[in-house]
Design a protein around this motif. Sequence first.
Motif, PDB file in Angstrom:
ATOM      1  N   VAL A 121      18.796 -13.284 -44.393  1.00 63.17           N
ATOM      2  CA  VAL A 121      19.414 -14.314 -43.531  1.00 63.17           C
ATOM      3  C   VAL A 121      19.690 -13.668 -42.182  1.00 63.17           C
ATOM      4  CG1 VAL A 121      20.452 -15.967 -45.142  1.00 63.17           C
ATOM      5  CG2 VAL A 121      21.675 -13.847 -44.627  1.00 63.17           C
ATOM      6  N   ARG A 122      19.476 -14.418 -41.116  1.00 62.42           N
ATOM      7  CA  ARG A 122      19.480 -13.793 -39.791  1.00 62.42           C
ATOM      8  C   ARG A 122      20.562 -14.319 -38.855  1.00 62.42           C
ATOM      9  NH1 ARG A 122      15.739 -14.154 -34.706  1.00 62.42           N
ATOM     10  NH2 ARG A 122      16.226 -12.146 -33.762  1.00 62.42           N
ATOM     11  N   TYR A 123      21.161 -13.379 -38.144  1.00 59.42           N
ATOM     12  CA  TYR A 123      22.064 -13.629 -37.014  1.00 59.42           C
ATOM     13  C   TYR A 123      21.497 -12.733 -35.924  1.00 59.42           C
ATOM     14  CZ  TYR A 123      26.408 -12.236 -34.464  1.00 59.42           C
ATOM     15  OH  TYR A 123      27.347 -11.917 -33.524  1.00 59.42           O
ATOM     16  N   PRO A 124      20.800 -13.283 -34.944  1.00 60.67           N
ATOM     17  CA  PRO A 124      19.990 -12.463 -34.037  1.00 60.67           C
ATOM     18  C   PRO A 124      20.814 -11.571 -33.108  1.00 60.67           C
ATOM     19  CG  PRO A 124      19.511 -14.823 -33.778  1.00 60.67           C
ATOM     20  CD  PRO A 124      20.731 -14.713 -34.611  1.00 60.67           C
ATOM     21  N   THR A 125      20.302 -10.377 -32.900  1.00 60.89           N
ATOM     22  CA  THR A 125      20.861  -9.511 -31.856  1.00 60.89           C
ATOM     23  C   THR A 125      19.772  -9.115 -30.864  1.00 60.89           C
ATOM     24  OG1 THR A 125      20.417  -7.541 -33.165  1.00 60.89           O
ATOM     25  CG2 THR A 125      22.605  -8.513 -33.368  1.00 60.89           C
ATOM     26  N   ALA A 126      18.575  -9.589 -31.107  1.00 55.24           N
ATOM     27  CA  ALA A 126      17.465  -9.327 -30.183  1.00 55.24           C
ATOM     28  C   ALA A 126      16.535 -10.520 -30.249  1.00 55.24           C
ATOM     29  CB  ALA A 126      16.722  -8.064 -30.611  1.00 55.24           C
ATOM     30  N   MET A 152      24.763  -8.743 -37.380  1.00 56.83           N
ATOM     31  CA  MET A 152      24.693  -8.558 -38.825  1.00 56.83           C
ATOM     32  C   MET A 152      23.820  -9.632 -39.426  1.00 56.83           C
ATOM     33  SD  MET A 152      28.133 -10.385 -40.036  1.00 56.83           S
ATOM     34  CE  MET A 152      28.265 -12.074 -39.497  1.00 56.83           C
ATOM     35  N   CYS A 153      23.049  -9.222 -40.378  1.00 60.19           N
ATOM     36  CA  CYS A 153      22.210 -10.121 -41.154  1.00 60.19           C
ATOM     37  C   CYS A 153      22.472  -9.778 -42.607  1.00 60.19           C
ATOM     38  CB  CYS A 153      20.734  -9.865 -40.866  1.00 60.19           C
ATOM     39  SG  CYS A 153      20.250 -10.211 -39.172  1.00 60.19           S
ATOM     40  N   SER A 169      11.670  -9.127 -31.154  1.00 58.83           N
ATOM     41  CA  SER A 169      12.560  -8.636 -32.205  1.00 58.83           C
ATOM     42  C   SER A 169      12.408  -7.138 -32.434  1.00 58.83           C
ATOM     43  CB  SER A 169      12.248  -9.378 -33.509  1.00 58.83           C
ATOM     44  OG  SER A 169      12.849  -8.710 -34.581  1.00 58.83           O
ATOM     45  N   ASP A 170      13.548  -6.436 -32.455  1.00 58.85           N
ATOM     46  CA  ASP A 170      13.520  -5.004 -32.764  1.00 58.85           C
ATOM     47  C   ASP A 170      13.109  -4.771 -34.215  1.00 58.85           C
ATOM     48  OD1 ASP A 170      15.972  -6.261 -33.473  1.00 58.85           O
ATOM     49  OD2 ASP A 170      16.887  -4.303 -33.773  1.00 58.85           O
ATOM     50  N   SER A 171      13.281  -5.768 -35.072  1.00 56.44           N
ATOM     51  CA  SER A 171      12.927  -5.602 -36.483  1.00 56.44           C
ATOM     52  C   SER A 171      11.416  -5.536 -36.658  1.00 56.44           C
ATOM     53  CB  SER A 171      13.496  -6.763 -37.298  1.00 56.44           C
ATOM     54  OG  SER A 171      14.856  -6.930 -36.993  1.00 56.44           O
ATOM     55  N   HIS A 228      15.631  -6.674 -41.959  1.00 57.78           N
ATOM     56  CA  HIS A 228      16.453  -5.653 -41.295  1.00 57.78           C
ATOM     57  C   HIS A 228      17.820  -6.205 -40.936  1.00 57.78           C
ATOM     58  CE1 HIS A 228      17.044  -3.769 -37.002  1.00 57.78           C
ATOM     59  NE2 HIS A 228      17.791  -3.110 -37.866  1.00 57.78           N
ATOM     60  N   ASN A 229      18.848  -5.428 -41.229  1.00 54.82           N
ATOM     61  CA  ASN A 229      20.194  -5.718 -40.731  1.00 54.82           C
ATOM     62  C   ASN A 229      20.590  -4.561 -39.813  1.00 54.82           C
ATOM     63  OD1 ASN A 229      23.518  -5.569 -42.248  1.00 54.82           O
ATOM     64  ND2 ASN A 229      22.904  -6.395 -40.290  1.00 54.82           N
ATOM     65  N   GLY A 230      20.918  -4.901 -38.566  1.00 56.26           N
ATOM     66  CA  GLY A 230      21.309  -3.868 -37.616  1.00 56.26           C
ATOM     67  C   GLY A 230      20.631  -4.101 -36.289  1.00 56.26           C
ATOM     68  N   ASN A 231      20.582  -3.075 -35.487  1.00 52.35           N
ATOM     69  CA  ASN A 231      19.946  -3.213 -34.183  1.00 52.35           C
ATOM     70  C   ASN A 231      19.489  -1.830 -33.715  1.00 52.35           C
ATOM     71  OD1 ASN A 231      19.386  -5.076 -31.937  1.00 52.35           O
ATOM     72  ND2 ASN A 231      20.713  -3.687 -30.792  1.00 52.35           N
TER      73      ASN A 231
HETATM   74  N1  LIG Z   1      22.345  -9.000 -36.851  1.00 48.56           N
HETATM   75  C1  LIG Z   1      21.312  -8.322 -37.275  1.00 48.56           C
HETATM   76  O1  LIG Z   1      21.390  -7.505 -38.169  1.00 48.56           O
HETATM   77  C2  LIG Z   1      20.051  -8.608 -36.519  1.00 48.56           C
HETATM   78  C3  LIG Z   1      18.794  -7.920 -36.987  1.00 48.56           C
HETATM   79  C4  LIG Z   1      17.742  -7.861 -35.885  1.00 48.56           C
HETATM   80  N2  LIG Z   1      18.179  -6.996 -34.809  1.00 48.56           N
HETATM   81  C5  LIG Z   1      17.443  -9.261 -35.369  1.00 48.56           C
HETATM   82  O2  LIG Z   1      17.837  -9.620 -34.284  1.00 48.56           O
HETATM   83  O3  LIG Z   1      16.840 -10.016 -36.093  1.00 48.56           O
END
Ligand SMILES: NC(=O)CC[C@H](N)C(=O)O
Length: 499
Positions: A72-77, A1-2, A126-128, A100-103
Amino acid sequence: MCGIIGIVGQESVSPRLYDGLTLLQHRGQDAAGIATCHEGRLILRRGAGLVRDVFSTGDMQRLEGTMGIAHVRYPTAGTSGQAESQPFYVNSPYGIVMGHNGNLTNADVLKRELFESDLRHINTQSDSEVLLNVFAHELQDLKPSTNLTADMIFSTVAAVHRRCRGAYAVIGMVVGRGVFAFRDPLGIRPAVIGHRQSETGTEYAIASESVALQGLGFNLLRDIAPGEAVYIDVEGNLHTEQCAQNPVLSPCIFEYVYLARPDSIIDNISVYKSRLRMGETLARRILQERPDHDIDVVIPIPDTSRTSALEVAVNLGVKYREGFIKNRYIGRTFIMPGQQLRKKSVRQKLSPIDLEFNGKTVLLVDDSIVRGTTSGQIVQMARDAGAKKVYFASASPPVRHPNVYGIDMPAVEELIAHDKDTAEIEKAIGADWLVYQTIEDLIEAVRYDKHPIEDFETSCFTGEYITGDVDKNYLDALEKLRSDNSKRQQSSADDLIVL
Ligand SMILES: NC(=O)CC[C@H](N)C(=O)O
Ligand SMILES: O=P(O)(O)OC[C@H]1O[C@H](OP(=O)(O)OP(=O)(O)O)[C@H](O)[C@@H]1O
Ligand SMILES: [Mg+2]
């Protein structure tokens, strides 16, 4: 989540984007960015760290303009460094920035297509960045003239929906033209729109959570619908359109459990009230399992579980006490990168008030047990503080499956419950008794009173992936790429390249 936010205003937006980001800081602590548009130019400042660390006074003065977006970013990729902080930028067509928020679950396929067919270069993991380039390619494909219309934005979003899989709540800006936003056809991640009347006209804002709009003095209009796109042109006109074929509202249930702030309203459901109801259903369950319990006191594990714990205590008819004090200068533990840091931060963050534990049978309540980082240490702290017995209740069910839609829990082995039943988890965290909310009760607590939400995204509890494209191969590849171990190796590899 971002966290995402965008404003088309009548006066300078950067101070408000900054304040909005601080209201969304709980959604991402790794990096932050703001992009504004002034006299046809884009001004972008982004970097690693908390909002307060990324932007200097000088940056804020340079971020001029009455239209802008922020993240604001919390990375998932990818990695958590500056290069992958957002918003991302492409210069053609028009100049577009996106947060982008999501993955995306098909980022690899899209990346290949972008390179081989669309002749676009993606420079990060980054997928974003992939999502932005798909958007830019599809807009370019419409052969746009200098006059960008709302319909062109909507056709582009429809094409994005056809190509992209996974979760995406998006904020974007086309330089000199306007701000757009959209949600994936399942509405997995949240986004709301609000407005306010200024002396010179209407201003619009879009954000991940209503708390950001409220804090900036905007009135909440509504949630952006799943699949819907919103475009506010530079003149301040609002355009909206449904761009998906079969939208089905299926928000992520973990937003209500942990991710969102309690003072937000997501898809018309108050997060605070849903957490109170989680406490009610959890108390019901406790009474079913232990009608003759001997609990002296209910103690929350701050911050997020406070709301549910309060209602557990009320419904059990037991005292509620703040037995742990939270260090207000330490952020959220779960979204920190790396297990070592997470582990260390629990003890720095929470300290017990011994007299609330000494000689008592305590029930500790948390919103969730994910890796077990918090619960294991907290049970020990309660014992060290003199508790006679330590019971533990989780306001959500066991987290047994990775999340692939914007929460960084990619490796099944890292989840404490993945190969254990409740009795084994109880033992692993060292509790005398452990009780979990059931998934049925959690859904009941969030949906409440026949709310029209058709479905929830519940994969981390059930293993059912709502986008239908997540199989064992995908999960294995994700684990290889993003487990704590591989991330450690990746960052040292990055360092070597930088050196
Ligand atoms: N937690 C997110 O929403 C991450 C967004 C995106 N996938 C990134 O890693 O920056
Ligand atoms: O089992 P774990 O892997 O420890 O994850 C679960 C814990 O992490 C979160 O707290 P966090 O400290 O992130 O934030 P909070 O202050 O909002 O509760 C959550 O509220 C649980 O306490
Ligand atoms: Mg917590």
